[in-house]
Design an enzyme around this catalytic site. Sequence first.
Site: not given
Length: 149
Positions: A7, A13, A120
């Site tokens: 990420c 994440r 996100d």
Amino acid sequence: MKILMVCLGNICRSPLAEGIMKAKLPQNFFVDSAGTISMHEGKHPDTRAVKTASGHGINISEQKSRPITKGDFDTFDKIYCMDRAVHKEVISKAKNDEQRQKVLLFLEAAGNHENAEVPDPYWGDMKDFEEVFQLLDKGCDAIKNQILS
């Protein structure tokens, strides 16, 4: 098989995806995570990510953020990216087609083509982290089933 989850900052994440996938795959698999930026390098995952994972029996508290490296393309068999911007950045670091073919959009690889980006949760609240956890959990199930079949 070696799997890398990627990420942006490697604190929300991808640490969740790493923890979930590790919990689902046999121990002979190696799962790690990285980010496309080094801003959080050496830091543990966001406390909200740690708390969310812990609520599902997964401990990610000892993970540490790191940026993706050119060597990761040689080390890992599959590199799963959480969104299109991350995917584009990771692809740009690959030195050839063989390396580029290892790089996949996580949700597309998991069969979700409608909205192939994992949102996100960094600017959100615990509800956002839980929603991301559920999305990653389903995606990891699908990817695990592909890998093990």
